[in-house]
Design a protein around this motif. Structure first.
Motif, short mmCIF file in Angstrom:
data_model
loop_
_atom_site.label_atom_id
_atom_site.label_comp_id
_atom_site.label_asym_id
_atom_site.label_seq_id
_atom_site.Cartn_x
_atom_site.Cartn_y
_atom_site.Cartn_z
N LEU A 119 -6.19 4.86 -11.63
CA LEU A 119 -4.76 4.56 -11.09
C LEU A 119 -4.52 4.99 -9.78
CD1 LEU A 119 -1.95 3.56 -11.76
CD2 LEU A 119 -1.36 5.55 -12.97
N ARG A 120 -4.81 4.48 -8.72
CA ARG A 120 -4.96 4.88 -7.51
C ARG A 120 -6.04 6.01 -7.55
NH1 ARG A 120 -0.10 4.55 -3.46
NH2 ARG A 120 -1.19 4.32 -1.47
N ILE B 104 -1.27 -1.06 -4.59
CA ILE B 104 -2.68 -0.40 -4.56
C ILE B 104 -2.92 0.35 -5.77
CG2 ILE B 104 -2.04 1.28 -3.19
CD1 ILE B 104 -4.49 0.81 -1.26
N ALA B 105 -1.95 0.95 -6.30
CA ALA B 105 -2.18 1.68 -7.34
C ALA B 105 -3.32 1.02 -8.60
CB ALA B 105 -0.92 2.36 -8.06
N THR C 53 0.80 -1.08 0.12
CA THR C 53 -0.02 -0.03 -0.13
C THR C 53 0.90 1.18 -0.03
OG1 THR C 53 -0.22 -0.23 2.33
CG2 THR C 53 -1.98 -1.00 1.11
N ASN C 54 2.12 1.36 0.18
CA ASN C 54 2.88 2.25 0.23
C ASN C 54 3.53 2.67 -1.24
OD1 ASN C 54 5.29 4.15 0.45
ND2 ASN C 54 5.41 3.47 2.57
N VAL C 55 3.18 4.03 -1.44
CA VAL C 55 3.50 4.66 -2.92
C VAL C 55 4.96 4.51 -3.25
CG1 VAL C 55 3.71 7.00 -2.60
CG2 VAL C 55 2.98 6.27 -4.50
N ARG C 56 5.91 4.42 -2.08
CA ARG C 56 7.10 4.58 -2.33
C ARG C 56 7.74 3.00 -1.87
NH1 ARG C 56 7.53 10.24 -0.02
NH2 ARG C 56 7.09 11.26 -1.98
N TYR C 57 7.02 2.01 -2.10
CA TYR C 57 7.37 0.73 -1.85
C TYR C 57 6.90 -0.26 -2.97
CZ TYR C 57 9.67 -2.31 1.77
OH TYR C 57 10.68 -3.03 2.24
N GLY C 58 6.13 -1.24 -2.74
CA GLY C 58 5.46 -1.95 -3.83
C GLY C 58 4.33 -1.24 -4.35
N ASN C 59 3.62 -0.63 -3.96
CA ASN C 59 2.58 0.28 -4.67
C ASN C 59 1.70 -0.47 -5.60
OD1 ASN C 59 1.19 2.81 -5.00
ND2 ASN C 59 2.17 3.08 -6.73
N VAL D 208 13.03 -4.31 -7.10
CA VAL D 208 12.40 -3.35 -6.29
C VAL D 208 11.89 -3.91 -5.23
CG1 VAL D 208 9.89 -2.43 -6.60
CG2 VAL D 208 11.25 -2.69 -8.62
N PRO E 224 5.00 -3.56 -12.85
CA PRO E 224 6.46 -3.26 -12.68
C PRO E 224 7.23 -4.66 -12.76
CG PRO E 224 5.26 -2.16 -11.13
CD PRO E 224 4.44 -3.05 -11.71
N VAL E 225 8.61 -5.03 -13.06
CA VAL E 225 9.25 -5.85 -12.74
C VAL E 225 10.06 -6.07 -11.52
CG1 VAL E 225 9.56 -6.35 -15.46
CG2 VAL E 225 11.35 -4.95 -14.33
N ARG F 183 8.96 6.32 -11.30
CA ARG F 183 10.26 5.99 -10.92
C ARG F 183 11.27 5.88 -12.05
NH1 ARG F 183 9.86 1.52 -6.14
NH2 ARG F 183 8.16 2.56 -5.04
N HIS G 128 12.95 2.05 -12.78
CA HIS G 128 12.99 1.12 -11.64
C HIS G 128 11.81 0.07 -11.98
CE1 HIS G 128 13.10 0.14 -7.10
NE2 HIS G 128 14.24 -0.42 -7.74
N PHE G 129 10.63 0.76 -12.29
CA PHE G 129 9.35 -0.18 -12.70
C PHE G 129 9.46 -0.79 -14.00
CE2 PHE G 129 6.43 1.95 -9.39
CZ PHE G 129 6.90 0.92 -8.28
N HIS G 130 10.30 -0.24 -14.91
CA HIS G 130 10.42 -0.91 -16.21
C HIS G 130 8.97 -0.46 -16.93
CE1 HIS G 130 12.44 -2.64 -19.57
NE2 HIS G 130 11.66 -3.42 -19.46
N PHE G 131 8.62 0.66 -16.71
CA PHE G 131 7.27 1.40 -17.50
C PHE G 131 7.69 2.32 -18.55
CE2 PHE G 131 4.09 1.46 -13.74
CZ PHE G 131 4.05 -0.08 -13.79
#
Lengths: 176, 310
Positions: free
Chosen positions: B217-218, A104-105, A96-102, A158, A151-152, B264, B199-202
């Motif tokens: 998107l959120r 929830i986005a 749920t943290n936007v600066r972690y796994g996110n 990540v 995301p990968v 990112r 970082h996300f490869h987006f």
């Protein structure tokens, strides 16, 4: 040339398959140079955004910078070593943290409203998906679909192996 | 057999390169056209928002805002906060610098000679010998005629950007990318838009094409890359970009940089060739769409929340 046609096709097929398979990698365990480099400069989940010197380690838009020429990370196919052990609370914080796994986005999560881009994961446990599948899906979704919108998490470090397991426990991954 | 081996190696190389390209670029970039109507090939909702009348009609018919590509709550109304920025920009435009000159000295009172200019930007500059965005032109002008140092990411530049865009309010975006450096910039911008990075490869396309553009998107509502560029710069809730002061005017350059940060990716340099190319691609994808300045990302009307059942 004609007598080469058949073997040539066979070689081409093998080569293409090999290239498509790309690289097979294991999970992050023990020392991992790239992860160490990232985590030495940035701890996800905090108040700080990811710093620029970490971002230059990945492909970027600017073709005048060295990162503009970095090729995409190879697809990583991983195996899951059971049993699944993790901390659901930690998994929730990561997801749920936007600066972690996110997560929830894009996903609705157990107990959390979220984005609608990916499927809702609020009842993921009921689907009984194999652990192997879920782990690979989070680690590198391109193994299933090269154009997926996720995301990968694994190849770009990540999340770590354990962090992915925490998220899996949080969303209630079932199966075996 | 040797020959076979050589051919095999060659094919491996070709296959590897092919695999890289497959993973580097989002599919579909060959389908883009430099006109707003190109959206029909993407979200398929163009007819619902092709002009303000169409947007009003779609809303009256009770369509969900995602079926109007989110144009209903984004650009239909003017922004009061934005009006204040236009006034501040007008003041900068008429402000005399140390050499006694102002923008109005060359361009006329209230920018008389610059009406419609912004709708044709970016364009090739013979002086800079490359394609440049409006903010870069402002920076060049300020240095040359006013002896002011106002690069692309400075306050005065953004205020002027907002004011000059306002002078083209109601004009159709008209960027010619059919030949020369503009065509090159458009194609480069298109490829960068579809390139996966960070970082996300987006890719930019990860959020602005396909299923993402019909979804949430959120807290954000990403639209396709068609049309929106016609309304930049926008008023934006004050926001800090790395290395910059708090910014409440988002030029398209700010916006691209902000998107990169949120995804990112390595944030680009405003006015650079890279960000300029992406802006050319976005602005050309708004060709034929009416500019609406000043607006803001989410306007004051919250009717869409009721229609969408949120």
């Amino acid at each position: 040339m004609r007598q080469f046609a058949k073997p040539l096709l066979a070689v081409a097929a093998i080569c293409t398959a090999a290239a498509a398979q790309a690289q097979t990698a294991g999970s992050i365990s023990g020392g991992d140079e790239m992860l160490d480099r990232i985590r030495a400069k940035w701890q996800p989940g905090g108040a700080e955004m990811i710093p620029q010197d970490v971002l230059t380690m990945f492909p970027c838009h600017d073709e005048e910078l060295p990162c503009g020429k970095i090729p995409p990370p190879p697809v990583e196919r991983v195996t899951f070593d059971g049993p699944l052990q993790g901390d659901a609370k930690r998994g929730e914080a990561i997801a749920t943290n936007v600066r972690y796994g996110n997560c929830i986005a894009c996903h609705i999560l157990p107990g959390h409203e979220g984005g609608t881009i990916g499927p809702s994961l609020s009842e993921y446990s009921k689907r009984g998906m194999p652990l192997e599948y879920t782990y690979q899906r989070i680690w590198d979704v391109r193994a299933f679909n090269p154009y997926a919108f996720m995301p990968v998490y694994g190849p770009n470090r990540v999340l770590t192996d354990q962090e992915i397991r925490d998220v899996m426990v949080f969303i209630g991954t079932g199966g075996k | 057999m040797n020959r076979l081996l050589q051919l095999g190696l060659l094919l491996t190389l070709v296959a590897t390169v092919h695999a890289q390209v497959q993973h580097d670029f989002w599919p579909g970039r060959e389908r883009v056209i430099p006109h707003v109507s190109g959206d029909e090939m993407w979200s398929g909702t163009y007819k619902n928002w092709k002009d303000s009348e169409a947007v009003k009609k779609s809303m009256a018919a009770g369509m969900m805002s995602r079926d109007i590509n989110f144009k209903d709550f984004r650009w239909l109304e003017k922004s009061f906060d934005g009006e204040l920025k236009v006034d501040m920009g007008r003041e900068v435009f008429h402000r005399k610098s140390s050499n006694g000159r102002s923008c109005a000295t060359c361009h006329g009172e209230n920018g008389e000679k610059l009406k419609g200019w912004y709708a044709t930007q970016p364009r090739f500059s013979a002086k800079a010998n490359r394609v440049i965005v409006a903010a870069t032109q402002i920076s060049i002008c300020a240095k040359e005629h006013l002896s002011e140092d106002w690069p692309e990411n400075t306050r005065n530049n953004s205020l002027l950007d907002m004011y000059l865009a306002y002078l083209s309010d109601g004009r159709d975006v008209d960027i010619d990318v059919t030949s020369g450096p503009m065509k090159e910039a458009y194609e480069k911008g298109r490829d960068l838009f579809f390139k996966r990075t960070g970082h996300f490869h987006f890719a930019c396309a990860s959020c602005h094409t396909g299923v993402t553009t019909q979804s949430y998107l959120r807290g954000q509502r990403p639209s396709t890359f068609f049309g929106d560029a016609a309304h930049y710069p926008i008023y934006h809730f004050p926001y800090r970009l790395p290395g910059d002061d708090v910014e409440d005017i988002f030029t398209l350059q700010h916006q691209i940089k902000s998107c990169q940060m949120l995804s990112r990716m390595l944030p680009g340099v405003e006015g650079s060739r890279t960000l300029t190319a992406i802006e050319v691609f976005l602005k050309a994808s708004a060709n034929g769409y009416k500019m609406s300045i000043p607006t803001q990302e989410y306007n004051m009307s919250t009717g869409y929340l009721l229609r969408d059942g949120l």
